[in-house]
Design an enzyme around this catalytic site. Sequence first.
Site, PDB file in Angstrom:
ATOM      1  N   CYS A  59       0.822  -1.211   0.000  1.00 37.88           N
ATOM      2  CA  CYS A  59       0.000   0.000   0.000  1.00 37.88           C
ATOM      3  C   CYS A  59       0.861   1.269   0.000  1.00 37.88           C
ATOM      4  CB  CYS A  59      -0.888  -0.022   1.247  1.00 37.88           C
ATOM      5  SG  CYS A  59      -1.723   1.529   1.571  1.00 37.88           S
ATOM      6  N   TRP A  91      -7.466  -6.886   4.587  1.00 38.89           N
ATOM      7  CA  TRP A  91      -6.055  -7.254   4.788  1.00 38.89           C
ATOM      8  C   TRP A  91      -5.919  -8.362   5.818  1.00 38.89           C
ATOM      9  CZ3 TRP A  91      -2.683  -5.247   1.464  1.00 38.89           C
ATOM     10  CH2 TRP A  91      -2.918  -3.974   0.918  1.00 38.89           C
ATOM     11  N   ARG A 103     -14.111   1.817   5.963  1.00 37.50           N
ATOM     12  CA  ARG A 103     -13.259   0.775   5.367  1.00 37.50           C
ATOM     13  C   ARG A 103     -12.114   0.412   6.314  1.00 37.50           C
ATOM     14  NH1 ARG A 103     -14.446  -0.776   0.590  1.00 37.50           N
ATOM     15  NH2 ARG A 103     -12.430  -1.741   0.214  1.00 37.50           N
ATOM     16  N   PHE A 104     -11.630  -0.822   6.169  1.00 40.54           N
ATOM     17  CA  PHE A 104     -10.567  -1.327   7.051  1.00 40.54           C
ATOM     18  C   PHE A 104      -9.209  -1.142   6.368  1.00 40.54           C
ATOM     19  CE2 PHE A 104     -14.324  -4.189   7.825  1.00 40.54           C
ATOM     20  CZ  PHE A 104     -14.704  -3.610   9.022  1.00 40.54           C
ATOM     21  N   THR A 105      -8.673   0.065   6.479  1.00 46.85           N
ATOM     22  CA  THR A 105      -7.470   0.416   5.721  1.00 46.85           C
ATOM     23  C   THR A 105      -6.203   0.341   6.579  1.00 46.85           C
ATOM     24  OG1 THR A 105      -7.858   2.738   6.278  1.00 46.85           O
ATOM     25  CG2 THR A 105      -8.767   1.954   4.185  1.00 46.85           C
ATOM     26  N   VAL A 106      -5.064   0.297   5.884  1.00 49.79           N
ATOM     27  CA  VAL A 106      -3.771   0.524   6.521  1.00 49.79           C
ATOM     28  C   VAL A 106      -3.212   1.812   5.931  1.00 49.79           C
ATOM     29  CG1 VAL A 106      -3.171  -1.860   7.075  1.00 49.79           C
ATOM     30  CG2 VAL A 106      -2.698  -1.005   4.779  1.00 49.79           C
ATOM     31  N   GLU A 142      -4.880   7.850   9.074  1.00 51.57           N
ATOM     32  CA  GLU A 142      -4.674   8.737   7.912  1.00 51.57           C
ATOM     33  C   GLU A 142      -3.164   8.955   7.736  1.00 51.57           C
ATOM     34  OE1 GLU A 142      -4.135  10.850   4.997  1.00 51.57           O
ATOM     35  OE2 GLU A 142      -6.244  10.297   5.264  1.00 51.57           O
ATOM     36  N   SER A 143      -2.616   8.396   6.663  1.00 50.47           N
ATOM     37  CA  SER A 143      -1.155   8.394   6.500  1.00 50.47           C
ATOM     38  C   SER A 143      -0.550   9.798   6.489  1.00 50.47           C
ATOM     39  CB  SER A 143      -0.769   7.658   5.221  1.00 50.47           C
ATOM     40  OG  SER A 143      -1.251   8.345   4.076  1.00 50.47           O
TER      41      SER A 143
END
Length: 320
Positions: free
Chosen positions: A56, A89, A125-128, A143-144
């Site tokens: 990602c 993921w 959503r299940f984000t990285v 939040e990157s």
Amino acid sequence: MSTARDTTSQSDISKMKTEPDGTFKRASSSFRNTVEKGGKFAPEADRYHLYVSYACPWATRTLIVRKLKGLESIIPVTVVSPHMGSLGWPFSQVSPFPGADEDPLYKSEHVRDLYLKADPDYGGRFTVPVLWDKKLHTIVNNESSEIIRIFNTAFNDLLPAEKAALDYYPKELRAEIDSVNEWIYPGINNGVYRSGFATTQEAYSNAVLEVFESLDKVEKLLTGKDYLIGNRLTEADVRLWVTIVRFDPVYVGHFKCNIRTIRDGYPAIHKWLRKLYWNNPAFKDSTDFDHIKTHYYWSHITINPHRIVPVGPIPNILPL
């Protein structure tokens, strides 16, 4: 660890909705806290844990800044498997892959388990990436763009002086960094996704033309220079770089961003890409082309139903 609730609308990329005109709109991140002295989340060694995917680009931003700032011993990291299926993921015990890890904290099977632990009613959503607080057992931030700013300054008191002094969002360059980020994000970082996930010819054509107009602009900006802004490495370089390093191996073919490649079409961007990769371990060590290529070509079955991962380009990145 599982849940009775059906969360596939939050985790299954094949159920992702586009707008009526076929355009892809990215959902906003939901956990937006910061780490600060005297706050709910105070800077402490080994209190926080970072969950990422090498595949990602957003997660890779955080890995790069974590290494640049020397935070490896302060914030441990766990890498998920690139095989993102209907539950999102997975960790390696569910989906073994070289370089992927098990969740050391809770033995979660998927990243979604962490989200539901933080908030059982979570609907996003299940984000990285996920910056996790081990003390309060919750997500600080997902939040990157905010996590890299947390890493840039929040832990300075715990770092050796030379690492604390490194500043990738310096006051005197902030206005310039912000203005560059403002068009690189929609045009390039998210632009490749808007091309790849478009479901109408018109939505795709509009998006892909914007990607290359933005790349043309970057090429002008980088001509004769090593960095985007102020003749020094800033977060603007980090944010752009994670998309550019994936461009030829993935976005050209998988997302149909094939007007030009970086290696043959953009000499200044290509040189900047390779200099950062080959000369700065923070960039090279956070890049795993097997994770990157496997994730995109395997996980997006609406685009690539047979899950065939291309052999090329050879090499993934050219020498300097």
